[in-house]
Design a protein around this motif. Structure first.
Motif, PDB file in Angstrom:
ATOM      1  N   ASN A  45       3.430  15.091   0.021  1.00 22.20           N
ATOM      2  CA  ASN A  45       2.526  15.900  -0.789  1.00 22.20           C
ATOM      3  C   ASN A  45       2.182  15.253  -2.126  1.00 22.20           C
ATOM      4  N   THR A  46       3.157  14.584  -2.740  1.00 17.43           N
ATOM      5  CA  THR A  46       2.964  13.979  -4.056  1.00 17.43           C
ATOM      6  C   THR A  46       3.531  12.571  -4.045  1.00 17.43           C
ATOM      7  N   THR A  47       2.658  11.573  -4.158  1.00 15.31           N
ATOM      8  CA  THR A  47       3.096  10.175  -4.122  1.00 15.31           C
ATOM      9  C   THR A  47       2.828   9.505  -5.464  1.00 15.31           C
ATOM     10  N   VAL A  48       3.591   8.446  -5.727  1.00 12.74           N
ATOM     11  CA  VAL A  48       3.451   7.672  -6.954  1.00 12.74           C
ATOM     12  C   VAL A  48       3.403   6.195  -6.593  1.00 12.74           C
ATOM     13  N   SER A  49       2.322   5.522  -6.979  1.00 16.26           N
ATOM     14  CA  SER A  49       2.195   4.082  -6.793  1.00 16.26           C
ATOM     15  C   SER A  49       2.415   3.394  -8.135  1.00 16.26           C
ATOM     16  N   VAL A  50       3.240   2.344  -8.136  1.00 20.96           N
ATOM     17  CA  VAL A  50       3.613   1.654  -9.367  1.00 20.96           C
ATOM     18  C   VAL A  50       3.125   0.215  -9.302  1.00 20.96           C
ATOM     19  N   VAL A  51       2.535  -0.245 -10.409  1.00 20.27           N
ATOM     20  CA  VAL A  51       2.144  -1.646 -10.568  1.00 20.27           C
ATOM     21  C   VAL A  51       2.868  -2.180 -11.797  1.00 20.27           C
ATOM     22  N   VAL A  52       3.765  -3.149 -11.606  1.00 21.82           N
ATOM     23  CA  VAL A  52       4.517  -3.753 -12.704  1.00 21.82           C
ATOM     24  C   VAL A  52       3.947  -5.144 -12.951  1.00 21.82           C
ATOM     25  N   GLN A  53       3.402  -5.358 -14.159  1.00 28.77           N
ATOM     26  CA  GLN A  53       2.689  -6.590 -14.473  1.00 28.77           C
ATOM     27  C   GLN A  53       3.367  -7.365 -15.586  1.00 28.77           C
ATOM     28  N   GLY A 139       0.612  17.034 -11.038  1.00 30.31           N
ATOM     29  CA  GLY A 139      -0.286  17.450  -9.976  1.00 30.31           C
ATOM     30  C   GLY A 139       0.085  16.815  -8.658  1.00 30.31           C
ATOM     31  N   ASN A 140      -0.206  17.514  -7.551  1.00 28.40           N
ATOM     32  CA  ASN A 140       0.029  16.963  -6.220  1.00 28.40           C
ATOM     33  C   ASN A 140      -0.964  15.846  -5.919  1.00 28.40           C
ATOM     34  N   GLY A 141      -0.750  15.185  -4.790  1.00 30.91           N
ATOM     35  CA  GLY A 141      -1.638  14.112  -4.378  1.00 30.91           C
ATOM     36  C   GLY A 141      -1.176  12.773  -4.907  1.00 30.91           C
ATOM     37  N   GLU A 142      -2.126  11.886  -5.149  1.00 28.10           N
ATOM     38  CA  GLU A 142      -1.813  10.534  -5.588  1.00 28.10           C
ATOM     39  C   GLU A 142      -1.611  10.484  -7.102  1.00 28.10           C
ATOM     40  N   ASN A 143      -0.632   9.698  -7.511  1.00 28.49           N
ATOM     41  CA  ASN A 143      -0.403   9.405  -8.919  1.00 28.49           C
ATOM     42  C   ASN A 143      -0.123   7.905  -9.042  1.00 28.49           C
ATOM     43  N   SER A 144      -0.446   7.331 -10.181  1.00 34.68           N
ATOM     44  CA  SER A 144      -0.235   5.894 -10.354  1.00 34.68           C
ATOM     45  C   SER A 144       0.342   5.615 -11.731  1.00 34.68           C
ATOM     46  N   ILE A 145       1.131   4.532 -11.819  1.00 34.73           N
ATOM     47  CA  ILE A 145       1.795   4.148 -13.061  1.00 34.73           C
ATOM     48  C   ILE A 145       1.620   2.649 -13.254  1.00 34.73           C
ATOM     49  N   ASP A 146       1.255   2.254 -14.461  1.00 33.67           N
ATOM     50  CA  ASP A 146       1.224   0.847 -14.859  1.00 33.67           C
ATOM     51  C   ASP A 146       2.381   0.577 -15.805  1.00 33.67           C
ATOM     52  N   ILE A 147       3.112  -0.502 -15.571  1.00 31.48           N
ATOM     53  CA  ILE A 147       4.190  -0.918 -16.465  1.00 31.48           C
ATOM     54  C   ILE A 147       3.994  -2.392 -16.781  1.00 31.48           C
ATOM     55  N   SER A 148       4.034  -2.741 -18.072  1.00 31.66           N
ATOM     56  CA  SER A 148       3.968  -4.135 -18.492  1.00 31.66           C
ATOM     57  C   SER A 148       5.354  -4.582 -18.938  1.00 31.66           C
ATOM     58  N   MET A 149       5.791  -5.747 -18.446  1.00 31.56           N
ATOM     59  CA  MET A 149       7.090  -6.291 -18.814  1.00 31.56           C
ATOM     60  C   MET A 149       6.897  -7.627 -19.534  1.00 31.56           C
ATOM     61  N   VAL A 150       7.730  -7.859 -20.524  1.00 32.69           N
ATOM     62  CA  VAL A 150       7.632  -9.053 -21.360  1.00 32.69           C
ATOM     63  C   VAL A 150       8.559 -10.129 -20.820  1.00 32.69           C
ATOM     64  N   ARG A 151       7.971 -11.256 -20.463  1.00 33.69           N
ATOM     65  CA  ARG A 151       8.772 -12.398 -20.040  1.00 33.69           C
ATOM     66  C   ARG A 151       9.370 -13.059 -21.271  1.00 33.69           C
ATOM     67  N   ILE A 152      10.693 -13.200 -21.286  1.00 32.84           N
ATOM     68  CA  ILE A 152      11.381 -13.657 -22.484  1.00 32.84           C
ATOM     69  C   ILE A 152      10.920 -15.050 -22.884  1.00 32.84           C
ATOM     70  N   SER A 153      10.684 -15.921 -21.920  1.00 31.55           N
ATOM     71  CA  SER A 153      10.275 -17.294 -22.225  1.00 31.55           C
ATOM     72  C   SER A 153       8.786 -17.423 -22.522  1.00 31.55           C
ATOM     73  N   ASP A 154       7.998 -16.388 -22.256  1.00 30.84           N
ATOM     74  CA  ASP A 154       6.550 -16.458 -22.462  1.00 30.84           C
ATOM     75  C   ASP A 154       6.012 -15.073 -22.797  1.00 30.84           C
ATOM     76  N   PRO A 155       6.339 -14.530 -23.975  1.00 27.03           N
ATOM     77  CA  PRO A 155       5.860 -13.195 -24.332  1.00 27.03           C
ATOM     78  C   PRO A 155       4.382 -13.229 -24.684  1.00 27.03           C
TER      79      PRO A 155
END
Length: 554
Positions: A45-53, A139-155
């Motif tokens: 009923n309620t899904t979450v798609s995650v993109v980690v960049q 809310g029900n249905g599709e949900n999406s999340i963006d997460i940005s991560m910092v590369r220690i050697s190349d911020p």
């Protein structure tokens, strides 16, 4: 209708959509259609798609890198509400192949703006700073999340990381033997050491300043300062500093949190000039907490025509604080270098060193607010919001697709946004082409705004069907999918494959890739739609041969 049939033989090592579906019979429908057996995974009923960049490159972390995996954990929730796609409750997703993954909320839970599901998603990966993000599902249905991560050697450009920097020493009584100054720049440290900095005025940038275009941070500890740990034990001998500095209003560090001003807790969006996560420890591993007299923390950043005369200092005591405590008011000093370039500077004093310090104004905010429905289109859209009074960045958004009365609706509900702040929103397609704009007076108002969109559309129907050799059994899947084009080259949620079919509307002909993450593994299918025709549906049928050992269990 264009019909493109692509036949591929699937190897055992890259089996997609099938294996674990057999292990949860209570959650699988098993209808008989003639002599054809069709196994359908139940739609959540309620899904979450995650993109980690990667914060610097925008690339999905771990993608096409077999040596890197990610772990995702969930915290701050009452009871287990997180499930995977086959209805198993989970508190963690371990050893993910890359930053494209999905999960769901228990089917019996119906999130709403009045009763949202709120938790923290924590993501770790080797070589990256750990990230935590507050997630609000309303809310029900599709949900999406963006997460940005910092590369220690190349911020990214506006993030500075310095680890284990030797900064000076203390006596056995914990007293600094000389003035200590260290900053976000090796060049600044060298220039200051040569000049023999010994007072706060000496802690100003060199002339001309080294760091005008790039924001910087500097610490100054006077000679004779007593430094102790949380148990009031003195730090002794050589000192080393580690810190991470996030420049003004970058898009990596979370801006939403709970503010505590004199015991009053309020939801707040911070308009910050800089955030510092810092620690100092001696050669015995004791961490500095108490400073007498206080140390001075100076932030220098490019001047802007909308800086106010005063900002506020806030302290956070968690690894990734979602609660901030007001500390002091700080002034903005306008300075000019020898070339006439303007810059601003703020100085705060710290008698104790919290895990994080922030200089910025808090704006009243809300967890869940207004909804924008984009009419006249089936495209998945995205964009940014900017304040109309000073053009400052507020937040980014991405639309979701809801099925209402059998029809697809494209909408976004704004979350973790400022209250009573008029904004201008830009509308982009998935290839980052701007196609429209809109304005909204209050992002926190529980209202609905309709924005008509007119843009070319190309419909794709992606069919994923698994078949057993020499038999009539067919296996279908129901699972979220991702998509990217060669133009934007960034993965984005594509919707949900329902009973083996994904319907997605695209902005232009191109080479597209469909990505599917299942059970910690990722599978990709390339589709050439360069000859697609607007207003027509291109059907792509992936027919897979299922290994015998799986077919024997059907």
């Amino acid at each position: 209708m264009n019909l493109i049939k692509i036949f591929r033989r699937m190897l055992v090592g890259v089996l997609v959509l099938i294996p674990a579906f057999m292990f949860s019979a209570c959650d699988i429908t098993n209808p008989i259609d003639g002599i054809k057996l069709m196994l359908n995974l139940k739609e959540r009923n309620t899904t979450v798609s995650v993109v980690v960049q990667d914060a610097a490159t925008g690339d999905v972390i771990g993608f096409e890198n077999d040596d890197l995996t990610l772990d995702a954990t969930f915290s701050g929730i009452d009871g287990l509400v997180i499930i995977n796609m086959i209805n198993e409750e989970v508190t963690a997703l371990r050893d993910l192949e890359n930053g494209l993954f999905n999960f769901a909320i228990r089917d019996e839970i119906e999130p709403s703006p009045e009763n949202p599901v709120i938790f923290t998603l924590n993501v770790t990966a080797d070589g990256y700073l750990p990230e935590s993000q507050l997630v609000v599902i309303d809310g029900n249905g599709e949900n999406s999340i963006d997460i940005s991560m910092v590369r220690i050697s190349d911020p990214p450009e506006d993030v500075v990381i310095r680890e284990n920097v030797p900064i000076g020493a203390t006596s056995p009584e914990g007293i600094t033997l000389e003035p200590i100054t260290f900053s976000s720049s090796d060049e600044e440290d060298a220039a200051r050491q040569q000049a023999g900095a010994g007072t706060l005025s000496d802690n100003l940038p060199p002339n001309p300043p080294i760091s005008i275009i790039t924001p910087s941070v500097r610490f100054f500890i006077p000679e004779g300062t007593v430094i102790r740990d949380e148990n009031e034990n003195p730090l002794q001998g050589g000192l080393r500093a580690t810190f991470i500095y996030y420049g003004p209003n970058n898009r990596v560090f979370p801006r939403f949190g709970e503010s505590n001003r004199g015991g009053n807790l309020d939801q707040t969006l911070f308009d910050y000039r800089g955030v510092v996560q810092a620690s100092i420890e001696d050669e015995n591993g004791r961490k500095a907490v108490l400073f007498d007299p206080p140390l001075e923390l100076t932030m220098t950043y490019p001047a802007s025509n909308f800086d106010t005369e005063e900002f506020e200092s806030w302290a956070g005591n968690q690894p990734r604080p979602d609660s901030w405590t007001f500390s002091q008011t700080v002034s903005i000093t306008e300075l000019e270098d020898a070339f006439g370039r303007s810059f601003n500077q703020s100085v705060m004093t710290l008698g104790t060193m919290p895990l994080m310090s922030m200089i910025g104004n808090g704006i009243p905010a809300c967890l869940s607010g207004a909804t924008v429905k984009f009419t006249g289109t089936k495209l998945r859209l995205q964009g940014d919001l900017f304040r109309t009074d000073n053009q400052r960045y507020v937040t980014s958004y991405r639309t979701s697709t809801r099925i209402v009365d059998g029809e697809r609706e494209i909408e976004t509900r704004f979350q973790q946004v400022p209250r009573n702040v008029p904004v201008r929103g830009i509308v982009q397609n998935m290839n980052y082409t701007q196609i429209d704009e809109f304005e909204i007076a209050d992002l926190c108002a529980q209202t609905e705004l309709q924005v008509p969109i007119s843009s070319p559309e190309f419909d794709l129907e992606f069919r994923a069907e698994g078949r057993c050799a020499d038999r009539d059994e067919v296996v279908y899947a129901t699972i979220p999918a991702q998509i990217r084009s060669s133009i934007g080259n960034r993965w984005r949620p594509a919707g949900t494959i329902l009973s083996g079919v994904l319907e997605v509307t695209l902005p232009e002909p191109d080479l597209y890739s469909i990505g599917i993450n299942y059970d910690g593994r990722f599978y990709q299918y390339d589709i050439d739609l360069n000859n697609a025709v607007a207003g027509q549906t291109t059907v792509v049928e992936e027919i897979f041969d299922i290994p015998d050992n799986i077919c024997d269990d059907v």
